[in-house]
Design a protein around this motif. Structure first.
Motif, PDB file in Angstrom:
ATOM      1  N   SER A 137       0.813  -1.082  -0.103  1.00 31.23           N
ATOM      2  CA  SER A 137       0.130   0.171   0.026  1.00 31.23           C
ATOM      3  C   SER A 137       0.827   1.257   0.081  1.00 31.23           C
ATOM      4  N   PRO A 138       0.302   2.367  -0.393  1.00 36.45           N
ATOM      5  CA  PRO A 138       1.137   3.751  -0.650  1.00 36.45           C
ATOM      6  C   PRO A 138       1.444   4.076   0.720  1.00 36.45           C
ATOM      7  N   GLN A 139       2.530   4.712   0.979  1.00 36.65           N
ATOM      8  CA  GLN A 139       3.329   5.227   2.205  1.00 36.65           C
ATOM      9  C   GLN A 139       3.528   6.967   2.252  1.00 36.65           C
ATOM     10  N   LEU A 140       3.083   7.424   3.286  1.00 37.41           N
ATOM     11  CA  LEU A 140       2.977   8.803   3.452  1.00 37.41           C
ATOM     12  C   LEU A 140       4.547   9.346   3.944  1.00 37.41           C
ATOM     13  N   VAL A 141       5.238  10.003   3.284  1.00 39.87           N
ATOM     14  CA  VAL A 141       6.409  10.540   3.790  1.00 39.87           C
ATOM     15  C   VAL A 141       6.074  12.271   3.814  1.00 39.87           C
ATOM     16  N   THR A 142       5.966  12.725   5.112  1.00 44.28           N
ATOM     17  CA  THR A 142       5.745  14.267   5.356  1.00 44.28           C
ATOM     18  C   THR A 142       6.910  15.135   5.174  1.00 44.28           C
ATOM     19  N   HIS A 143       8.064  14.533   5.563  1.00 42.03           N
ATOM     20  CA  HIS A 143       9.176  15.308   5.655  1.00 42.03           C
ATOM     21  C   HIS A 143      10.621  14.626   5.080  1.00 42.03           C
TER      22      HIS A 143
ATOM     23  N   ASP B 246       5.610  30.112  -8.621  1.00 45.78           N
ATOM     24  CA  ASP B 246       6.840  30.550  -8.525  1.00 45.78           C
ATOM     25  C   ASP B 246       7.868  29.421  -8.178  1.00 45.78           C
ATOM     26  N   GLY B 247       7.512  28.023  -8.302  1.00 40.74           N
ATOM     27  CA  GLY B 247       8.147  26.931  -7.784  1.00 40.74           C
ATOM     28  C   GLY B 247       8.325  26.364  -6.690  1.00 40.74           C
ATOM     29  N   SER B 248       7.576  27.255  -5.805  1.00 43.86           N
ATOM     30  CA  SER B 248       7.877  26.860  -4.237  1.00 43.86           C
ATOM     31  C   SER B 248       6.705  25.698  -3.815  1.00 43.86           C
ATOM     32  N   LYS B 249       6.819  25.225  -2.912  1.00 40.92           N
ATOM     33  CA  LYS B 249       5.829  24.294  -2.434  1.00 40.92           C
ATOM     34  C   LYS B 249       4.460  24.776  -1.800  1.00 40.92           C
ATOM     35  N   ASN B 250       3.396  24.294  -2.488  1.00 42.46           N
ATOM     36  CA  ASN B 250       2.095  24.942  -2.042  1.00 42.46           C
ATOM     37  C   ASN B 250       1.815  24.352  -0.675  1.00 42.46           C
ATOM     38  N   PRO B 251       1.135  24.899   0.185  1.00 44.39           N
ATOM     39  CA  PRO B 251       1.115  24.491   1.418  1.00 44.39           C
ATOM     40  C   PRO B 251      -0.134  23.661   1.605  1.00 44.39           C
ATOM     41  N   LEU B 252      -0.341  22.578   1.052  1.00 42.42           N
ATOM     42  CA  LEU B 252      -1.339  21.592   0.994  1.00 42.42           C
ATOM     43  C   LEU B 252      -0.621  20.404   1.900  1.00 42.42           C
ATOM     44  N   HIS B 253      -1.111  20.451   3.158  1.00 40.44           N
ATOM     45  CA  HIS B 253      -0.272  19.471   3.974  1.00 40.44           C
ATOM     46  C   HIS B 253      -1.101  18.366   4.141  1.00 40.44           C
ATOM     47  N   ILE B 254      -0.485  16.989   3.801  1.00 38.20           N
ATOM     48  CA  ILE B 254      -1.100  15.965   4.291  1.00 38.20           C
ATOM     49  C   ILE B 254      -0.914  15.505   5.528  1.00 38.20           C
ATOM     50  N   GLN B 255      -2.191  15.293   6.119  1.00 38.63           N
ATOM     51  CA  GLN B 255      -2.207  14.895   7.674  1.00 38.63           C
ATOM     52  C   GLN B 255      -1.885  13.350   7.924  1.00 38.63           C
ATOM     53  N   GLN B 256      -2.565  12.709   7.218  1.00 37.46           N
ATOM     54  CA  GLN B 256      -2.709  11.220   7.171  1.00 37.46           C
ATOM     55  C   GLN B 256      -3.112  10.484   6.024  1.00 37.46           C
TER      56      GLN B 256
ATOM     57  N   VAL C 237       7.783  17.765   2.666  1.00 37.28           N
ATOM     58  CA  VAL C 237       7.652  17.308   1.333  1.00 37.28           C
ATOM     59  C   VAL C 237       6.206  16.594   0.903  1.00 37.28           C
ATOM     60  N   ASP C 238       5.637  16.138   1.943  1.00 36.50           N
ATOM     61  CA  ASP C 238       4.023  15.575   1.528  1.00 36.50           C
ATOM     62  C   ASP C 238       4.357  14.637   0.252  1.00 36.50           C
ATOM     63  N   LEU C 239       4.868  13.824   0.427  1.00 35.04           N
ATOM     64  CA  LEU C 239       5.226  12.938  -0.565  1.00 35.04           C
ATOM     65  C   LEU C 239       4.485  11.459  -0.383  1.00 35.04           C
ATOM     66  N   ILE C 240       3.760  10.741  -1.206  1.00 30.99           N
ATOM     67  CA  ILE C 240       3.265   9.519  -1.438  1.00 30.99           C
ATOM     68  C   ILE C 240       4.245   8.404  -2.119  1.00 30.99           C
ATOM     69  N   GLU C 241       4.628   7.494  -1.368  1.00 30.00           N
ATOM     70  CA  GLU C 241       5.536   6.396  -2.180  1.00 30.00           C
ATOM     71  C   GLU C 241       4.504   5.391  -2.522  1.00 30.00           C
ATOM     72  N   PHE C 242       4.692   4.944  -3.824  1.00 28.28           N
ATOM     73  CA  PHE C 242       3.794   3.935  -4.566  1.00 28.28           C
ATOM     74  C   PHE C 242       4.834   2.541  -4.746  1.00 28.28           C
ATOM     75  N   HIS C 243       4.395   1.369  -4.771  1.00 24.32           N
ATOM     76  CA  HIS C 243       4.962   0.309  -5.246  1.00 24.32           C
ATOM     77  C   HIS C 243       5.024   0.705  -7.004  1.00 24.32           C
ATOM     78  N   PRO C 244       6.175   0.274  -7.687  1.00 25.80           N
ATOM     79  CA  PRO C 244       6.293   0.426  -9.063  1.00 25.80           C
ATOM     80  C   PRO C 244       4.965  -0.178  -9.997  1.00 25.80           C
ATOM     81  N   ALA C 245       4.571  -1.235  -9.421  1.00 28.08           N
ATOM     82  CA  ALA C 245       3.098  -1.809  -9.878  1.00 28.08           C
ATOM     83  C   ALA C 245       2.264  -0.685 -10.155  1.00 28.08           C
TER      84      ALA C 245
END
Length: 557
Positions: A76-82, A258-268, A89-97
């Motif tokens: 399942s996807p995994q949340l990486v907040t920082h 402007d290329g900066s990260k938009n503050p849409l913060h993923i809580q969970q 970074v609010d990044l979601i990591e997915f399996h390559p599939a």
């Protein structure tokens, strides 16, 4: 001291031979093996040029594609907040599939082909491709659907459509976590609901503050929360927020211009029972940059264009789930022997399998009819029909899917409950589309709202039913009864589900009478319209050609 056990030595390699175990349903063409889909595509598109679908069906039924669906749900996807340095970074990591499935879907135009290359039958062909891919894996269909559905909403703001439209419709998947202007292809999501309101978006409290001036196309900063943001790794989202002039729609990019990260913060991330491969999240908007889409204060009217298309895709996805479950059940019963003969040859099992096949064919036929309506929105009848039949179909097909999945699982027995079988995933997935994009009650109320605001939609609906008049007595009587029920305007809201049930059954019956073999249409009308006392699958009346129905739905000879 070494002990010698002669019997154990003799038997440890094998205690029995593995037999009477059906082979996996794979390495087949899921398009050419689906007669209902083939006939429907040729009929509703007005063309027999389905060579690309045959190629795609070969991929969708391959062992490699099926394995991708398994892997995307196993991890399942995994949340990486920082990041490790502490940057948000609010990044979601997915399996390559998952990424492979997304790439396949986008390269084949499931996200935008009718918009990018409009042609006769474009929606029908896209629906068929989506139907095939959803049988492989359903979760990644969420961002595909939302990207597809975003275009009609963005038409309310031509300036944004001009700058974003080409990349949204591009057949290019780019999962990198970089600004939208650095990509060739983009995906879009949607963020409507909040904790306190759910489907009642009028209760939204997220505020939109104009950066310079208010109005369509202008820049705002959004402050608030969103309770359910699906596919938060999309490049932008259509969002509802309270502007000075009322609830409005906005396009919110994941990165600012402007290329900066938009503050849409993923809580969970949400922990869902189904739809596991797809990330769904709760978010906070802390002054997030967005552009207003459409008129200020008309946000629901703007975003409803998107919602109508996502509901249509829910219909396709649930019909696909029914087809896969039917195929699995018939495949199993055709290879499994019990009590001296194949399961598929035993009368009671034939009743069950035929019932599953009828439900699947009715769903596929209605779904493809709606695809044709989408292809002809310049025609008044088609436009009105799609307005009322989309919530009818979304309500009925999606609501029938969980019971259908369970019955197919029961055909397979204990093996179908195991996580090593696709039926476990199909069953967990089966309720999702009934709840996504407005649950059953919301669809029923939308049907009533359509009739109240545009009474002519009901005329279009009954005109469509009229095409089957005189072909089946059960259907004619059922339609007549439905007309009487619609004329009784008392307690309409209380009876809304009853009316929606009847409207769906009548429309499916009318379509099958016109287009399906007589043995299928007769079974549907006799089993669904003449006698509705049978609440469980496998209660079809006697005198039907169940063997022919099963053979028609069989995925592999």
């Amino acid at each position: 001291m070494n002990h010698h056990y002669p019997l154990a030595d003799q038997l440890q390699a094998s205690t029995h031979q593995v037999e009477n175990q059906p082979p996996p349903l794979e390495s087949y063409n899921s398009y050419t093996a689906d007669r209902v889909l083939q006939e429907g595509v040729n009929r509703e598109s007005g063309s027999d040029d389905d060579a690309p679908l045959k190629t795609f069906g070969q991929w969708a039924g391959s062992a490699e594609a099926i394995a991708l669906g398994v892997e995307a749900n196993r991890y399942s996807p995994q949340l990486v907040t920082h990041d490790r340095q502490g940057h948000r970074v609010d990044l979601i990591e997915f399996h390559p599939a998952y990424h492979q499935l997304m790439q396949t879907a986008i390269e084949h135009g499931l996200h935008a082909s009718p918009w990018r290359t409009p042609r006769p039958g474009a929606h029908v062909y896209r629906a068929a491709n989506y139907f095939l891919q959803a049988q492989v894996e359903a979760g990644h269909g969420c961002p595909i659907t939302m990207t597809f559905a975003a275009l009609p909403a963005l038409r309310h703001q031509p300036s944004l459509l001009e700058s974003w439209g080409d990349k949204i419709t591009a057949p290019h998947y780019d999962p990198r976590n970089v600004p939208y202007f650095e990509k060739q292809g983009l995906t879009l999501g949607m963020a409507m609901t909040e904790k306190q309101g759910g489907s009642d978006v009028r209760l939204n409290t997220t505020r939109a503050y104009p950066i310079d001036q208010s109005g369509p196309g202008e820049a705002f900063e959004l402050v608030g929360h969103k309770w359910f943001v699906s596919a938060p790794m999309c490049d932008a989202f259509l969002v509802l927020a309270q502007a000075p002039g009322g609830l409005s729609c906005f396009l919110l990019p994941r990165w600012r211009p402007d290329g900066s990260k938009n503050p849409l913060h993923i809580q969970q991330l949400k922990r869902k029972m189904g739809n596991v491969s797809n990330a769904s999240s709760e978010t906070e908007l802390r002054g997030a940059f967005a552009w207003m889409v459409g008129d200020e204060g008309r946000g629901v009217r703007t975003i409803i264009e998107m919602v109508a298309m996502t509901r249509y895709d829910c219909m396709i996805g649930s019909a696909a789930g029914m087809r896969q479950a039917t195929a699995q059940a018939i495949h199993h019963a055709s290879h499994r022997h019990a009590f001296g003969k194949r399961l598929s040859e035993q009368p009671l099992m034939q009743n069950v399998l035929a019932d599953l096949a009828i439900e699947s064919e009715a769903a596929t036929t209605l779904m493809l009819r709606m695809a044709r309506a989408m292809d002809h929105q310049d025609n008044e009848h088609e436009r009105l029909l799609s307005r009322i039949a989309t919530p009818v179909g979304k309500y009925w097909i999606c609501k029938r899917t969980p019971h259908h999945a369970y019955e197919a699982m029961e055909v397979i027995g204990g093996s179908g409950v195991m996580e090593t079988h696709i039926m476990a995933r199909l069953f967990r997935e089966s309720p999702i589309n009934a709840i996504w994009e407005g649950s059953g009650n919301v669809q029923c109320l939308d049907i009533l709202r359509a009739i109240e605001k545009q009474p002519e939609v009901l005329d279009a609906y009954f005109a469509e039913l009229g095409l089957s008049q005189g072909a089946n007595g059960h259907l004619d009587r059922f339609i007549h009864q439905l007309q009487r029920q619609m004329q009784d305007t008392q307690t309409l809201q209380f009876r809304a589900r009853q009316l929606a049930d009847g409207m769906a059954l009548a429309l499916q019956g009318a379509l099958l009478v016109q287009h399906a073999p007589a043995y299928v249409a007769d079974a549907f009308c006799a089993g669904r319209l003449a006698d509705r006392s049978g609440l469980n699958t496998g209660t079809l009346p006697t005198g039907l050609d169940c063997a022919a129905i099963i053979q028609r739905a069989r995925p592999v000879e």
